[in-house]
Design a protein around this motif. Structure first.
Motif, short mmCIF file in Angstrom:
data_model
loop_
_atom_site.label_atom_id
_atom_site.label_comp_id
_atom_site.label_asym_id
_atom_site.label_seq_id
_atom_site.Cartn_x
_atom_site.Cartn_y
_atom_site.Cartn_z
N ASN A 175 -11.08 -0.88 -9.89
CA ASN A 175 -10.80 -2.32 -9.88
C ASN A 175 -11.83 -3.10 -9.07
O ASN A 175 -12.14 -4.25 -9.39
CB ASN A 175 -9.40 -2.58 -9.30
N LYS A 200 -5.29 -6.45 -6.98
CA LYS A 200 -5.01 -5.98 -5.62
C LYS A 200 -6.30 -5.71 -4.82
O LYS A 200 -6.47 -4.66 -4.19
CB LYS A 200 -4.15 -4.70 -5.62
N THR A 223 -11.43 -3.15 -0.99
CA THR A 223 -10.20 -2.51 -1.44
C THR A 223 -9.12 -2.66 -0.38
O THR A 223 -9.41 -2.83 0.80
CB THR A 223 -10.42 -1.02 -1.74
N ARG A 224 -7.85 -2.54 -0.84
CA ARG A 224 -6.71 -2.57 0.07
C ARG A 224 -5.96 -1.24 -0.03
O ARG A 224 -6.27 -0.41 -0.87
CB ARG A 224 -5.75 -3.70 -0.35
N ASP A 254 -8.99 -7.59 -2.02
CA ASP A 254 -9.20 -8.71 -1.09
C ASP A 254 -10.53 -9.40 -1.42
O ASP A 254 -11.53 -8.73 -1.70
CB ASP A 254 -9.23 -8.21 0.36
N ASP A 314 -2.99 -0.88 -1.08
CA ASP A 314 -2.16 -0.86 -2.28
C ASP A 314 -2.96 -1.10 -3.56
O ASP A 314 -2.40 -1.39 -4.61
CB ASP A 314 -1.05 -1.91 -2.17
N THR A 315 -4.30 -0.94 -3.50
CA THR A 315 -5.11 -1.08 -4.71
C THR A 315 -4.78 0.07 -5.66
O THR A 315 -4.92 1.24 -5.30
CB THR A 315 -6.62 -1.05 -4.37
N TYR A 345 -6.83 -11.15 -6.45
CA TYR A 345 -5.95 -10.80 -5.33
C TYR A 345 -4.57 -10.33 -5.81
O TYR A 345 -4.05 -9.32 -5.33
CB TYR A 345 -5.79 -12.00 -4.39
N ASP A 346 -3.98 -11.06 -6.76
CA ASP A 346 -2.60 -10.76 -7.18
C ASP A 346 -2.51 -9.62 -8.18
O ASP A 346 -1.63 -8.77 -8.08
CB ASP A 346 -1.95 -12.01 -7.78
N GLN A 347 -3.42 -9.59 -9.17
CA GLN A 347 -3.31 -8.59 -10.24
C GLN A 347 -4.11 -7.33 -9.96
O GLN A 347 -3.62 -6.22 -10.14
CB GLN A 347 -3.76 -9.22 -11.57
#
Length: 224
Positions: A101, A76, A92-93, A78, A95-96, A72-74
């Motif tokens: 990733n 990006k 994916t988000r 969900d 801001d991915t 989640y943090d590195q």
């Protein structure tokens, strides 16, 4: 008879070397910002689902925060646990930073489900060219009963000594889950570890496998 025709002189039209129209300067190249992952798919969100086997449910609950934090943090991405379907869901988000990733995170979670520790499986997020290869003992040789039990014992060795020796020599991580074997590492290292494990399954004594490993690792050290 002589002809009375007067030769006509040819008129040659001279063209000046200067071009008629002067070429103007080309417009500057357009500068486009790189597309974000959600823009590549016309705004559609990408999903991945990883099934949780029954025997990995409790370890997943214990190590959930260790898995959740880097994803989640590195990366990006969900992540959530679907308790009804018993699957880990990833998406994916906006801001991915990179679309790849999502697949890296799915491979990381899948490696944990196969039995690898979080500290080993997390290398799939950080290092490129890492893979997980799986095979069964019956793919190498058909063994039944006590012969199968002895083959599994040869793979592990006393207190896991043989398995650790192969892991350290080839820079891989090995999980022996009943008759299934999973190897995490680079392509070349997986091949060396797999050859050693296959020799043990086929009946080679551990000492012979160690000596082969020493020769191969020495050759690899010279190459790199």
């Amino acid at each position: 008879m002589q002809s009375t025709e007067v030769p006509v002189s040819m008129e040659v039209e001279t063209v000046s070397s200067k071009t008629v129209t002067e070429i103007g300067t080309l417009p500057p190249k357009p500068q486009f910002d790189p597309l974000k992952p959600h823009e590549m798919n016309d705004g559609r969100v990408q999903f991945r689902k990883v099934s949780v086997p029954p025997h990995r449910y409790s370890p997943l609950k214990k190590a959930w925060m260790e898995i959740y934090t880097p994803i989640y943090d590195q990366m990006k991405i969900d992540i959530r646990m679907n308790l009804k379907a018993r699957k880990v869901e990833l998406k994916t988000r906006a801001d991915t930073p990179d679309v790849s990733n999502l697949q890296k995170c799915a491979d990381f979670v899948h490696a944990f489900m196969l039995g690898f520790d979080v500290i080993d499986a997390i290398a799939l997020l950080r290092v490129d060219e890492l893979y997980v290869e799986s095979f069964e003992i019956k793919d190498v040789k058909t063994l039944r009963g006590e012969h199968l039990s002895r083959a599994i014992g040869r793979l592990s060795g006393k207190a896991g000594k043989t398995k650790f020796a192969i892991e350290n020599a080839t820079k891989t991580r090995i999980v022996i889950a009943d008759t299934k074997i999973h190897i995490l590492g680079s392509f070349a290292n997986i091949k060396i570890a797999r050859d050693s494990l296959c020799s043990l399954i086929l009946g080679s004594p551990a000492g012979k496998v160690y000596s082969k490993l020493r020769a191969v690792t020495a050759r690899l050290a010279e190459r790199f």
